[in-house]
Design a protein around this motif. Structure first.
Motif, PDB file in Angstrom:
ATOM      1  N   LEU A   1      12.784 -15.891  -3.658  1.00 35.07           N
ATOM      2  CA  LEU A   1      12.028 -16.563  -2.860  1.00 35.07           C
ATOM      3  C   LEU A   1      10.924 -16.138  -1.886  1.00 35.07           C
ATOM      4  CD1 LEU A   1      14.712 -17.635  -0.486  1.00 35.07           C
ATOM      5  CD2 LEU A   1      13.842 -19.035  -2.249  1.00 35.07           C
ATOM      6  N   HIS A   2      10.676 -14.687  -1.708  1.00 35.96           N
ATOM      7  CA  HIS A   2       9.164 -14.234  -1.776  1.00 35.96           C
ATOM      8  C   HIS A   2       8.755 -14.000  -2.825  1.00 35.96           C
ATOM      9  CE1 HIS A   2       6.704 -10.912  -0.159  1.00 35.96           C
ATOM     10  NE2 HIS A   2       7.808  -9.523  -1.305  1.00 35.96           N
ATOM     11  N   LEU A   3       8.571 -13.815  -3.916  1.00 37.35           N
ATOM     12  CA  LEU A   3       8.033 -14.151  -4.691  1.00 37.35           C
ATOM     13  C   LEU A   3       7.418 -15.009  -4.892  1.00 37.35           C
ATOM     14  CD1 LEU A   3      10.117 -11.432  -7.646  1.00 37.35           C
ATOM     15  CD2 LEU A   3       7.580 -10.982  -5.600  1.00 37.35           C
ATOM     16  N   SER A   4       7.981 -16.152  -5.283  1.00 31.88           N
ATOM     17  CA  SER A   4       8.020 -17.719  -5.562  1.00 31.88           C
ATOM     18  C   SER A   4       7.528 -17.830  -4.375  1.00 31.88           C
ATOM     19  CB  SER A   4       8.871 -18.575  -6.051  1.00 31.88           C
ATOM     20  OG  SER A   4      10.340 -17.966  -4.920  1.00 31.88           O
ATOM     21  N   SER A   5       7.568 -17.941  -2.771  1.00 33.66           N
ATOM     22  CA  SER A   5       6.984 -18.443  -2.312  1.00 33.66           C
ATOM     23  C   SER A   5       4.927 -17.498  -2.228  1.00 33.66           C
ATOM     24  CB  SER A   5       6.909 -17.805  -0.548  1.00 33.66           C
ATOM     25  OG  SER A   5       6.485 -16.715  -0.500  1.00 33.66           O
ATOM     26  N   PHE A   6       4.466 -16.582  -2.558  1.00 29.02           N
ATOM     27  CA  PHE A   6       3.395 -16.499  -2.817  1.00 29.02           C
ATOM     28  C   PHE A   6       2.563 -16.821  -4.446  1.00 29.02           C
ATOM     29  CE2 PHE A   6       0.681 -13.247  -5.096  1.00 29.02           C
ATOM     30  CZ  PHE A   6      -0.688 -13.157  -4.269  1.00 29.02           C
ATOM     31  N   ALA A   7       3.544 -17.015  -4.854  1.00 27.37           N
ATOM     32  CA  ALA A   7       3.325 -17.240  -6.654  1.00 27.37           C
ATOM     33  C   ALA A   7       2.399 -19.307  -5.947  1.00 27.37           C
ATOM     34  CB  ALA A   7       4.337 -17.731  -7.196  1.00 27.37           C
ATOM     35  N   ALA A   8       2.787 -19.885  -5.563  1.00 27.24           N
ATOM     36  CA  ALA A   8       3.469 -20.845  -4.473  1.00 27.24           C
ATOM     37  C   ALA A   8       2.018 -22.098  -3.937  1.00 27.24           C
ATOM     38  CB  ALA A   8       4.095 -21.648  -4.318  1.00 27.24           C
ATOM     39  N   SER A   9       1.894 -20.158  -2.575  1.00 24.92           N
ATOM     40  CA  SER A   9       1.249 -20.547  -2.036  1.00 24.92           C
ATOM     41  C   SER A   9      -0.435 -19.752  -2.406  1.00 24.92           C
ATOM     42  CB  SER A   9       0.924 -19.345  -0.543  1.00 24.92           C
ATOM     43  OG  SER A   9       0.687 -18.082  -1.237  1.00 24.92           O
ATOM     44  N   SER A  10      -0.873 -18.999  -3.824  1.00 23.60           N
ATOM     45  CA  SER A  10      -1.974 -18.444  -4.011  1.00 23.60           C
ATOM     46  C   SER A  10      -2.468 -19.899  -5.640  1.00 23.60           C
ATOM     47  CB  SER A  10      -1.441 -17.035  -4.763  1.00 23.60           C
ATOM     48  OG  SER A  10      -0.689 -17.374  -5.654  1.00 23.60           O
ATOM     49  N   LEU A  11      -1.839 -20.493  -5.872  1.00 31.63           N
ATOM     50  CA  LEU A  11      -1.548 -20.825  -6.683  1.00 31.63           C
ATOM     51  C   LEU A  11      -3.364 -21.621  -6.617  1.00 31.63           C
ATOM     52  CD1 LEU A  11      -1.239 -22.882  -9.463  1.00 31.63           C
ATOM     53  CD2 LEU A  11       0.092 -24.470  -8.229  1.00 31.63           C
ATOM     54  N   LEU A  12      -3.024 -22.634  -5.599  1.00 29.87           N
ATOM     55  CA  LEU A  12      -4.561 -23.044  -5.246  1.00 29.87           C
ATOM     56  C   LEU A  12      -5.885 -22.471  -5.017  1.00 29.87           C
ATOM     57  CD1 LEU A  12      -4.241 -25.923  -2.900  1.00 29.87           C
ATOM     58  CD2 LEU A  12      -4.586 -26.159  -5.334  1.00 29.87           C
ATOM     59  N   ALA A  13      -5.469 -20.935  -4.547  1.00 32.11           N
ATOM     60  CA  ALA A  13      -6.423 -20.574  -4.173  1.00 32.11           C
ATOM     61  C   ALA A  13      -7.114 -19.304  -5.915  1.00 32.11           C
ATOM     62  CB  ALA A  13      -6.210 -18.704  -3.398  1.00 32.11           C
TER      63      ALA A  13
END
Length: 402
Positions: free
Chosen positions: A86-98
């Protein structure tokens, strides 16, 4: 050149991947490149977002000529197999648009630092949209490390994860990693040798050369004068199997002149403290992470360095702490099998460290005795660091190859 560096760890984290990514980005900026970083707020190795940062907000800052874009992420208080995913996937999701928002900036080079491989699809997409070269830099083989620790050991899940990893690795223009054994592993995963780069972690070797022993620093950390010190410094997590240090300490309780000093933070620290108190291990001391300015003196002031890892992960992760141990001329006791990267390092450079069987307290105790009988400075380690670990040489060679 416009360079985007993308990874979950970055300065001001003092240890591990974040330290190297920060130094690399600032070095690139000093060479005249335009550098942007997409990362998370600092959280490692405490598994707690640093003071002044938020886990839930985006933030843009400047770091010595580098534009740093911080993206939200979930940081578990007690990491487990599920919460790490969950930790790793949360960053992958939040950084997608950036990351995809950098299309307008149009980078020439996109470098993704692994972990986490969850971020690979958007890194590849950005590179394709911009006509940029793509580099995957592997600091840890997170899939292999997970299964090496027995997490998610189901054969179907393992095959799926390894198959997806293999597919992603083959999509990057270049794949770099930090050791010969990890390069071999990339070849085994289907990456052609022509696309592989050796990009080891480095040391600022000049800072660690001819550093005197600092007795005042040891006393500040609770070490009594005249005591011989065995040091473990770094992350206190699950990969290393640090209970082995406590087993060795228990076997040396009859030697009051010897102390085991554990410096660092991590998810496993509370468990180690509990056992130390339960077993009355008065020869074990704990201290928090020290400032980077004090690191050369700390490493130069002890008699031996404990580089402890469990069997099964020695070629999936390579302890970054070893570079500075070698640069200061320290004597390391390394727990690894002979056919691993660390094992080959010891056989190819006799005297660079003492190699012992992993997960064996008897072998570790024998290694401790060998190290305590050695001279104060390890000349083999010093020569190796000068030749192979210098920061300027490594970064210049990397940029010439990508």
């Amino acid at each position: 050149m416009k360079i985007l560096l993308y990874g979950i760890n970055y300065s001001p984290e003092l240890t591990g991947i974040g330290k190297y990514s920060g130094e690399q980005a600032r070095w690139l900026a000093r060479q005249g490149h335009a550098v942007r970083v997409v990362t998370a707020p600092p959280y490692y190795p405490h598994w707690q977002v640093g003071e002044g940062y938020s886990a839930w907000r985006y933030r843009t800052e400047q770091d010595d000529g580098v534009t740093v874009i911080r993206c939200p992420l979930y940081v578990p208080r007690q990491p487990s197999a599920l919460t790490r995913v969950l930790h790793l996937s949360s960053f992958a999701a939040s950084s997608l648009l950036a990351v995809l928002g950098q299309v307008r900036w149009k980078p020439d080079l996109v470098i993704l630092v692994v972990p986490t491989l969850f971020c690979a699809p958007q890194a590849l997409l950005l590179a394709r949209l911009c006509g940029a070269r793509s580099v995957l830099h592997i600091q840890d083989y997170e899939v292999d490390a997970m299964f090496g620790l027995g997490i998610g050991a189901g054969s179907r899940l393992r095959r799926l994860a390894l198959g997806l990893e293999r597919w992603l690795l083959r999509r990057f223009d270049r794949v770099s990693t930090i050791s010969s054994g990890m390069l071999d592993k990339a070849r085994d995963k289907g990456v052609h040798s022509k696309r592989l780069l050796f990009f080891p972690n480095w040391s600022e070797t000049a800072r660690f050369r001819q550093v005197p022993r600092n007795l005042a620093l040891l006393q500040r950390l609770g070490v009594a004068p005249g005591t011989r010190v065995l040091l473990y410094a770094g992350n206190i997590g699950e990969k290393q199997g640090l209970e082995l240090i406590l087993d060795a300490a228990k076997a040396h309780l009859h030697r009051p002149e010897l102390v085991f000093l554990i410096v660092g933070q991590g998810t496993g620290k509370a468990r180690l403290l509990e056992r130390v108190n339960r077993d009355g291990l008065r020869n074990v001391l704990f201290a928090p992470l020290q400032a980077y300015e004090d690191l050369p003196a700390l490493l130069a002031s002890v008699d031996g360095h404990l580089v402890i890892q469990k069997r099964g992960v020695a070629d999936s992760v390579l302890p970054s702490k070893l570079t500075n141990i070698l640069a200061v001329g320290g004597h390391a006791i390394i727990t690894a099998d002979p056919d691993t990267t660390l094992g080959r390092l010891c056989s190819e450079h006799p005297g660079i460290a003492v190699l012992v069987e992993p997960e064996s307290v008897a072998a570790l105790n024998a290694g401790i005795e060998r190290v305590l009988a050695l001279p104060a400075r390890n000349e083999v380690a010093l020569n190796y660091a000068r030749e192979f670990l210098d920061k300027e040489r490594i970064l210049q060679r990397f940029m010439a190859q990508v």
